[in-house]
Scaffold this active site. Sequence first.
Site, PDB file in Angstrom:
ATOM      1  N   HIS A 115      -5.527  -3.542   5.503  1.00 46.01           N
ATOM      2  CA  HIS A 115      -5.147  -3.860   4.125  1.00 46.01           C
ATOM      3  C   HIS A 115      -6.330  -4.431   3.350  1.00 46.01           C
ATOM      4  O   HIS A 115      -6.344  -5.609   2.991  1.00 46.01           O
ATOM      5  CB  HIS A 115      -3.947  -4.829   4.103  1.00 46.01           C
ATOM      6  N   ASP A 160       0.840  -1.201   0.000  1.00 39.13           N
ATOM      7  CA  ASP A 160       0.000   0.000   0.000  1.00 39.13           C
ATOM      8  C   ASP A 160       0.881   1.259   0.000  1.00 39.13           C
ATOM      9  O   ASP A 160       0.576   2.246  -0.669  1.00 39.13           O
ATOM     10  CB  ASP A 160      -0.924   0.002   1.233  1.00 39.13           C
TER      11      ASP A 160
HETATM   12  P1  NAD Z   1      -0.346 -18.307  -5.515  1.00 36.02           P
HETATM   13  O1  NAD Z   1      -1.534 -19.178  -5.612  1.00 36.02           O
HETATM   14  O2  NAD Z   1       0.389 -17.979  -6.752  1.00 36.02           O
HETATM   15  O3  NAD Z   1       0.699 -18.927  -4.497  1.00 36.02           O
HETATM   16  C1  NAD Z   1       0.334 -19.378  -3.242  1.00 36.02           C
HETATM   17  C2  NAD Z   1       1.240 -20.507  -2.855  1.00 36.02           C
HETATM   18  O4  NAD Z   1       0.850 -20.942  -1.551  1.00 36.02           O
HETATM   19  C3  NAD Z   1       1.150 -21.728  -3.790  1.00 36.02           C
HETATM   20  O5  NAD Z   1       2.420 -22.082  -4.259  1.00 36.02           O
HETATM   21  C4  NAD Z   1       0.552 -22.810  -2.912  1.00 36.02           C
HETATM   22  O6  NAD Z   1       1.042 -24.111  -3.189  1.00 36.02           O
HETATM   23  C5  NAD Z   1       1.023 -22.345  -1.537  1.00 36.02           C
HETATM   24  N1  NAD Z   1       0.296 -22.950  -0.435  1.00 36.02           N
HETATM   25  C6  NAD Z   1      -1.025 -23.261  -0.333  1.00 36.02           C
HETATM   26  N2  NAD Z   1      -1.274 -23.870   0.830  1.00 36.02           N
HETATM   27  C7  NAD Z   1      -0.087 -23.924   1.493  1.00 36.02           C
HETATM   28  C8  NAD Z   1       0.297 -24.438   2.744  1.00 36.02           C
HETATM   29  N3  NAD Z   1      -0.569 -25.027   3.568  1.00 36.02           N
HETATM   30  N4  NAD Z   1       1.595 -24.336   3.095  1.00 36.02           N
HETATM   31  C9  NAD Z   1       2.486 -23.753   2.265  1.00 36.02           C
HETATM   32  N5  NAD Z   1       2.180 -23.250   1.064  1.00 36.02           N
HETATM   33  C10 NAD Z   1       0.899 -23.345   0.691  1.00 36.02           C
HETATM   34  O7  NAD Z   1      -0.823 -16.961  -4.773  1.00 36.02           O
HETATM   35  P2  NAD Z   1      -0.009 -15.574  -4.659  1.00 36.02           P
HETATM   36  O8  NAD Z   1      -0.348 -14.695  -5.789  1.00 36.02           O
HETATM   37  O9  NAD Z   1       1.413 -15.865  -4.367  1.00 36.02           O
HETATM   38  O10 NAD Z   1      -0.726 -14.943  -3.350  1.00 36.02           O
HETATM   39  C11 NAD Z   1      -0.566 -15.520  -2.090  1.00 36.02           C
HETATM   40  C12 NAD Z   1      -1.362 -14.774  -1.038  1.00 36.02           C
HETATM   41  O11 NAD Z   1      -0.842 -13.455  -0.863  1.00 36.02           O
HETATM   42  C13 NAD Z   1      -2.834 -14.578  -1.379  1.00 36.02           C
HETATM   43  O12 NAD Z   1      -3.614 -14.805  -0.237  1.00 36.02           O
HETATM   44  C14 NAD Z   1      -2.918 -13.126  -1.791  1.00 36.02           C
HETATM   45  O13 NAD Z   1      -4.200 -12.586  -1.615  1.00 36.02           O
HETATM   46  C15 NAD Z   1      -1.911 -12.519  -0.855  1.00 36.02           C
HETATM   47  N6  NAD Z   1      -1.407 -11.192  -1.231  1.00 36.02           N
HETATM   48  C16 NAD Z   1      -1.205 -10.298  -0.241  1.00 36.02           C
HETATM   49  C17 NAD Z   1      -0.714  -9.039  -0.524  1.00 36.02           C
HETATM   50  C18 NAD Z   1      -0.466  -8.042   0.582  1.00 36.02           C
HETATM   51  O14 NAD Z   1      -0.267  -6.875   0.281  1.00 36.02           O
HETATM   52  N7  NAD Z   1      -0.413  -8.439   1.830  1.00 36.02           N
HETATM   53  C19 NAD Z   1      -0.431  -8.687  -1.851  1.00 36.02           C
HETATM   54  C20 NAD Z   1      -0.635  -9.633  -2.845  1.00 36.02           C
HETATM   55  C21 NAD Z   1      -1.152 -10.889  -2.520  1.00 36.02           C
HETATM   56  C1  LMR Z   2      -3.011  -6.428  -3.113  1.00 36.79           C
HETATM   57  O1  LMR Z   2      -3.218  -5.403  -2.463  1.00 36.79           O
HETATM   58  O2  LMR Z   2      -2.566  -6.395  -4.274  1.00 36.79           O
HETATM   59  C2  LMR Z   2      -3.260  -7.766  -2.481  1.00 36.79           C
HETATM   60  O3  LMR Z   2      -3.888  -7.639  -1.256  1.00 36.79           O
HETATM   61  C3  LMR Z   2      -3.934  -8.746  -3.394  1.00 36.79           C
HETATM   62  C4  LMR Z   2      -5.381  -8.435  -3.638  1.00 36.79           C
HETATM   63  O4  LMR Z   2      -6.189  -9.348  -3.561  1.00 36.79           O
HETATM   64  O5  LMR Z   2      -5.713  -7.288  -3.955  1.00 36.79           O
END
Ligand code: NAD
Ligand code: LMR
Length: 345
Positions: free
Chosen positions: A209, A182
Amino acid sequence: MKNTMLRSLRSSQSSSSSAAVLRRGYASEACPERKVTVLGAAGGIGQPLSMLMKLNPLVSRLALYDIANTPGVAADVSHINTRPQVTGYAGEEQLGEALEGSDVVIIPAGVPRKPGMTRDDLFNINAGIVKSLCLAISKYCPNAVINMISNPVNSTVPIASEVFRKAGTYNAKKLFGVTTLDVVRAKTFYATKANLPIADVNVPVVGGHAGITILPLFSQATPTANLSQEHIEALTKRTQDGGTEVVEAKAGKGSATLSMAYAGAIFADACLKGLNGMPDVMECSFVQSTVTELPFFASKVRLGKEGVAEIFDLGPLADYEKEGLEKLRPELLSSIENGIKFARQ
Ligand code: NAD
Ligand code: LMR
């Protein structure tokens, strides 16, 4: 590549003084041993984040864990000729080994959004994933600093706190919801609109967030710019909807991964610097807080040897920001309560 990474890490720091601190840190020949573990390392965020952590000279050991596909990611990343020793772990039976001895655990494990979904729609799947990972953390590395990326952060951080509390290992100073993306977005959008050099810009982002719980404080942005109220409101909305902008652009292929990996690497780097005793390391983060009446709240935090060293008050807010703060309270409280309720079941 390494120099480019370091330059970009430097330019993203909150203040010029922390940029100087960063330079001192990287110049040091005697960085302490630090193990960082990434849970969800084979995912869209996990892979680039693992690569960025491999470029961080403050890391000595890098453990990459996922339910599958980590051997390939670890083999690939391990060939980069930088300090961290990389090991891959796949499947629950290897989770303990991945976590043992960790100083920092970064958690991007879980499902991402698709168009039309809110972050809360991820709760049903991700809450269980986060809960089981936190149970393992409380067993294998109860003193580690936790960087929670998995959404909905407004609930997954309270879930983690409750799991740790039940296990008798909760340390509020070491649990962080990563809201750095953010801040990264607010800085980019503000610098572009105000035509300022992007590396000089700082914007605090407080609250939580998700949607309106993300509250950028453009009235405190530096350098100051004479933007109209209309522009400030548009920048606020774009920052709040930044995640959705990426989800829609990716059209069903996930959410922000590359910018999140960058933001996650910045935040983990700040935690490591804090652990190493570097002064004046500041980032915004979603932490247990008394800044408002809400039990968890994102605001500017100073990072130290024990995790959170100081949480800063919000400072003077513009009327528009005061209204935003009022509006976000019920939504953020409800997300926090959902997380706590889930973890207590
Ligand atoms: P993705 O699906 O590409 O990757 C997620 C990974 O987690 C996969 O490789 C999957 O195998 C793994 N996984 C699932 N269950 C698991 C477990 N029990 N133990 C270990 N690994 C496990 O998803 P992504 O794009 O990498 O996003 C991941 C998360 O991050 C999502 O929840 C997304 O919303 C979040 N996210 C948060 C922010 C933030 O600003 N905080 C920003 C972007 C995404
Ligand atoms: C973001 O801010 O990009 C993450 O929290 C992923 C989402 O679902 O928006």
